[in-house]
Design an enzyme around this catalytic site. Structure first.
Site, PDB file in Angstrom:
ATOM      1  N   TYR A 108      -9.149   1.766  -6.492  1.00 37.47           N
ATOM      2  CA  TYR A 108      -8.294   2.899  -6.855  1.00 37.47           C
ATOM      3  C   TYR A 108      -8.435   3.369  -8.299  1.00 37.47           C
ATOM      4  CZ  TYR A 108      -6.556   1.882  -2.251  1.00 37.47           C
ATOM      5  OH  TYR A 108      -6.481   1.668  -0.908  1.00 37.47           O
ATOM      6  N   GLY A 152      -7.476   4.788   4.479  1.00 36.39           N
ATOM      7  CA  GLY A 152      -7.163   5.693   3.371  1.00 36.39           C
ATOM      8  C   GLY A 152      -7.533   7.116   3.760  1.00 36.39           C
ATOM      9  N   ASP A 193     -15.359  -1.701   9.097  1.00 40.00           N
ATOM     10  CA  ASP A 193     -16.099  -2.105   7.895  1.00 40.00           C
ATOM     11  C   ASP A 193     -17.004  -3.298   8.173  1.00 40.00           C
ATOM     12  OD1 ASP A 193     -14.340  -0.240   6.859  1.00 40.00           O
ATOM     13  OD2 ASP A 193     -13.204  -1.646   5.640  1.00 40.00           O
ATOM     14  N   SER A 240      -5.998  -2.895   1.236  1.00 42.14           N
ATOM     15  CA  SER A 240      -6.274  -2.492  -0.147  1.00 42.14           C
ATOM     16  C   SER A 240      -6.597  -3.679  -1.051  1.00 42.14           C
ATOM     17  CB  SER A 240      -5.095  -1.702  -0.755  1.00 42.14           C
ATOM     18  OG  SER A 240      -5.005  -0.433  -0.153  1.00 42.14           O
ATOM     19  N   ARG A 245     -11.368   2.968  10.886  1.00 44.35           N
ATOM     20  CA  ARG A 245     -12.541   2.797  10.040  1.00 44.35           C
ATOM     21  C   ARG A 245     -12.959   1.339  10.172  1.00 44.35           C
ATOM     22  NH1 ARG A 245     -10.965   2.493   4.522  1.00 44.35           N
ATOM     23  NH2 ARG A 245     -11.605   0.333   4.687  1.00 44.35           N
ATOM     24  N   GLU A 266     -13.799  -5.937   9.148  1.00 51.29           N
ATOM     25  CA  GLU A 266     -12.441  -5.640   9.607  1.00 51.29           C
ATOM     26  C   GLU A 266     -12.359  -4.233  10.164  1.00 51.29           C
ATOM     27  OE1 GLU A 266      -9.382  -4.771   6.944  1.00 51.29           O
ATOM     28  OE2 GLU A 266     -10.670  -3.809   5.467  1.00 51.29           O
ATOM     29  N   GLU A 325       0.820  -1.222   0.000  1.00 49.08           N
ATOM     30  CA  GLU A 325       0.000   0.000   0.000  1.00 49.08           C
ATOM     31  C   GLU A 325       0.854   1.274   0.000  1.00 49.08           C
ATOM     32  OE1 GLU A 325      -3.995  -0.467   2.188  1.00 49.08           O
ATOM     33  OE2 GLU A 325      -2.599  -1.661   3.369  1.00 49.08           O
ATOM     34  N   ASN A 353      -9.687  -0.985  10.257  1.00 52.83           N
ATOM     35  CA  ASN A 353      -8.490  -0.375   9.680  1.00 52.83           C
ATOM     36  C   ASN A 353      -8.027   0.755  10.589  1.00 52.83           C
ATOM     37  OD1 ASN A 353      -8.121  -1.612   6.855  1.00 52.83           O
ATOM     38  ND2 ASN A 353     -10.305  -1.161   6.936  1.00 52.83           N
TER      39      ASN A 353
HETATM   40  P1  ATP Z   1      -8.957  -2.414   3.103  1.00 49.01           P
HETATM   41  O1  ATP Z   1      -8.423  -1.770   1.856  1.00 49.01           O
HETATM   42  O2  ATP Z   1     -10.306  -1.892   3.469  1.00 49.01           O
HETATM   43  O3  ATP Z   1      -7.988  -2.477   4.218  1.00 49.01           O
HETATM   44  P2  ATP Z   1      -8.571  -5.322   2.929  1.00 49.01           P
HETATM   45  O4  ATP Z   1      -7.468  -5.519   1.961  1.00 49.01           O
HETATM   46  O5  ATP Z   1      -8.225  -5.415   4.363  1.00 49.01           O
HETATM   47  O6  ATP Z   1      -9.303  -3.945   2.652  1.00 49.01           O
HETATM   48  P3  ATP Z   1     -11.085  -6.844   3.093  1.00 49.01           P
HETATM   49  O7  ATP Z   1     -11.848  -5.653   3.491  1.00 49.01           O
HETATM   50  O8  ATP Z   1     -10.936  -7.934   4.098  1.00 49.01           O
HETATM   51  O9  ATP Z   1      -9.631  -6.428   2.541  1.00 49.01           O
HETATM   52  O10 ATP Z   1     -11.728  -7.499   1.789  1.00 49.01           O
HETATM   53  C1  ATP Z   1     -11.778  -6.767   0.571  1.00 49.01           C
HETATM   54  C2  ATP Z   1     -13.132  -6.896  -0.068  1.00 49.01           C
HETATM   55  O11 ATP Z   1     -13.419  -8.272  -0.395  1.00 49.01           O
HETATM   56  C3  ATP Z   1     -14.305  -6.481   0.782  1.00 49.01           C
HETATM   57  O12 ATP Z   1     -14.470  -5.093   0.763  1.00 49.01           O
HETATM   58  C4  ATP Z   1     -15.448  -7.246   0.095  1.00 49.01           C
HETATM   59  O13 ATP Z   1     -15.807  -6.640  -1.149  1.00 49.01           O
HETATM   60  C5  ATP Z   1     -14.802  -8.567  -0.230  1.00 49.01           C
HETATM   61  N1  ATP Z   1     -14.951  -9.562   0.866  1.00 49.01           N
HETATM   62  C6  ATP Z   1     -13.967  -9.854   1.741  1.00 49.01           C
HETATM   63  N2  ATP Z   1     -14.356 -10.821   2.592  1.00 49.01           N
HETATM   64  C7  ATP Z   1     -15.611 -11.153   2.266  1.00 49.01           C
HETATM   65  C8  ATP Z   1     -16.555 -12.111   2.772  1.00 49.01           C
HETATM   66  N3  ATP Z   1     -16.235 -12.921   3.775  1.00 49.01           N
HETATM   67  N4  ATP Z   1     -17.788 -12.163   2.188  1.00 49.01           N
HETATM   68  C9  ATP Z   1     -18.104 -11.341   1.155  1.00 49.01           C
HETATM   69  N5  ATP Z   1     -17.256 -10.426   0.622  1.00 49.01           N
HETATM   70  C10 ATP Z   1     -16.012 -10.325   1.152  1.00 49.01           C
HETATM   71 MG    MG Z   2      -8.186  -3.818   5.757  1.00 47.46          MG
HETATM   72 MG    MG Z   3     -11.584  -3.637   3.724  1.00 48.31          MG
HETATM   73 MG    MG Z   4      -6.588  -1.193   5.232  1.00 45.92          MG
END
Ligand code: ATP
Ligand code: MG
Ligand code: MG
Ligand code: MG
Length: 339
Positions: A245, A306, A286, A174, A284, A300, A15, A302
């Protein structure tokens, strides 16, 4: 007297570029009559760049190489009143930089070592939140050695969660390294990708239907407040890196059109999670809202979301009446607060 702020950006994680985008916005928003801001970009190699190289990195949007050893340069952080570690992902959002700053005795924006480390790790987060009674999807931990030594046992474990499922590196953001796996045949590729980025991987059951994705901002230390709830809509199978992005691929809706009791539940659960994880400053949180079943599941947390002027977190507080520059000012105040 003006407060001297060290703004850290870039960093070693996937990231890096996102962090530089966030940093440009924060740099131009910190009111200059109150703050003297010095940016330092951390290269992808994890080294701290001197001023001219930092400037160049901010302009070009990345710093693949260069810089001084971190411990060498960190000593110079001593002259600052506070540090804003605007770093996303491992080696920045995960407690490592927070540990360095704690040792150096310098206040910083955001969660400390514990809150950062636990929230960065999707498995630790799920364990802590489960013990706090917060609803989440079913999940399984896999470590790289299991996958190397007993791949069939891992495939079996995935089968129990059912398809489609999500495969994610435990410590990233991300959507880097995340796959939605629709069929058993695609599992191996997804696991190999996730394990190329992390030693620990989480397998997650998918929500019963494609979920609505709602997010809420938390601001404060031990008496935090929750923002209005926002919703992300996008035209993609899931919210992957490209969708996140690429301009125009996703839209933000604030406040999210939700039944009032659901929005209230989002805010309550997010505040509970913030407390359970020992977060500070900002986060944040989610969620997935499955409209068909009425389920609300925490996805999750964060701890350094962002932070461009068009990012969700600042937009949520703008809707609450706190503009971007008042928000970053407030974050620095919270960093300096006695707790
Ligand atoms: P961020 O950029 O918010 O830190 P991240 O890389 O930590 O994101 P997640 O938020 O865990 O990743 O997952 C990314 C995306 O994948 C989610 O926003 C959602 O669209 C999808 N997703 C993840 N896990 C699930 C799930 N268990 N069921 C349905 N969709 C999911
Ligand atoms: Mg995350
Ligand atoms: Mg996420
Ligand atoms: Mg994040």
């Amino acid at each position: 007297m003006k407060k001297r702020i060290l703004l850290l950006a870039g960093g070693q994680s996937g990231e890096h570029e996102v962090s530089l985008m966030s940093a440009r916005s924060v740099l131009s928003a910190l009111p200059r009559d109150q703050f003297d801001v010095t940016p330092v970009v951390i290269s992808k190699q994890g080294r701290w760049l001197p001023p001219t190289e930092t400037q160049r990195a901010l302009e070009t949007g990345e710093a693949p190489t260069g810089g001084d050893l971190v411990l060498h340069r960190a000593a110079s952080a001593e002259g600052y009143d506070a540090v804003f570690p605007l770093l996303h992902g491992p080696m920045g959002e995960d407690g490592t930089v927070q540990g360095l700053l704690t040792l150096a005795g310098i206040p910083f924006v955001g969660s400390g070592v514990l809150g950062s480390a636990v929230s960065m790790d999707k498995i630790m987060t799920k364990q802590v939140l489960a013990s706090a009674g917060i609803p989440q999807v079913a999940w399984q931990l896999v470590v790289r050695r299991d996958w190397q030594a007993q791949p069939d046992a891992v495939r079996e474990c995935a089968g129990q969660l059912g398809y489609p499922l999500f495969v994610k590196p435990a410590n990233l953001g991300s959507s880097v390294g995340i796959s939605k796996v629709a069929r058993a045949e695609d599992l191996d590729g997804a696991l190999n990708l996730a394990f190329s980025l992390d030693r620990r991987v989480i397998l997650e059951a998918m929500t019963a239907h494609k979920p609505r994705e709602v997010e809420v901002g938390i601001l404060g230390n031990d008496a935090p407040i929750a923002s209005p709830v926002g919703e992300l809509r996008f035209d993609a199978d899931f919210y992957d890196y490209e969708t996140k992005y690429t301009e125009g691929r996703a839209s933000m809706h604030i406040p999210a059109p939700l039944p009032p009791e659901v929005a209230e539940q989002v805010r309550t659960l997010a505040l509970r999670a913030f407390r359970a994880l020992d977060c500070a400053g900002l986060a944040r949180v989610d969620f997935f809202y499955v409209e068909e079943t009425g389920e609300l599941l925490l996805n999750e947390v964060n701890t350094m979301p962002g932070f461009t002027t068009t990012s969700m977190y600042p937009k949520l507080f703008e809707a609450a009446g706190l503009n971007y520059s008042a928000l970053v000012t407030r974050l620095v105040e919270l960093a300096l607060e006695d707790r």
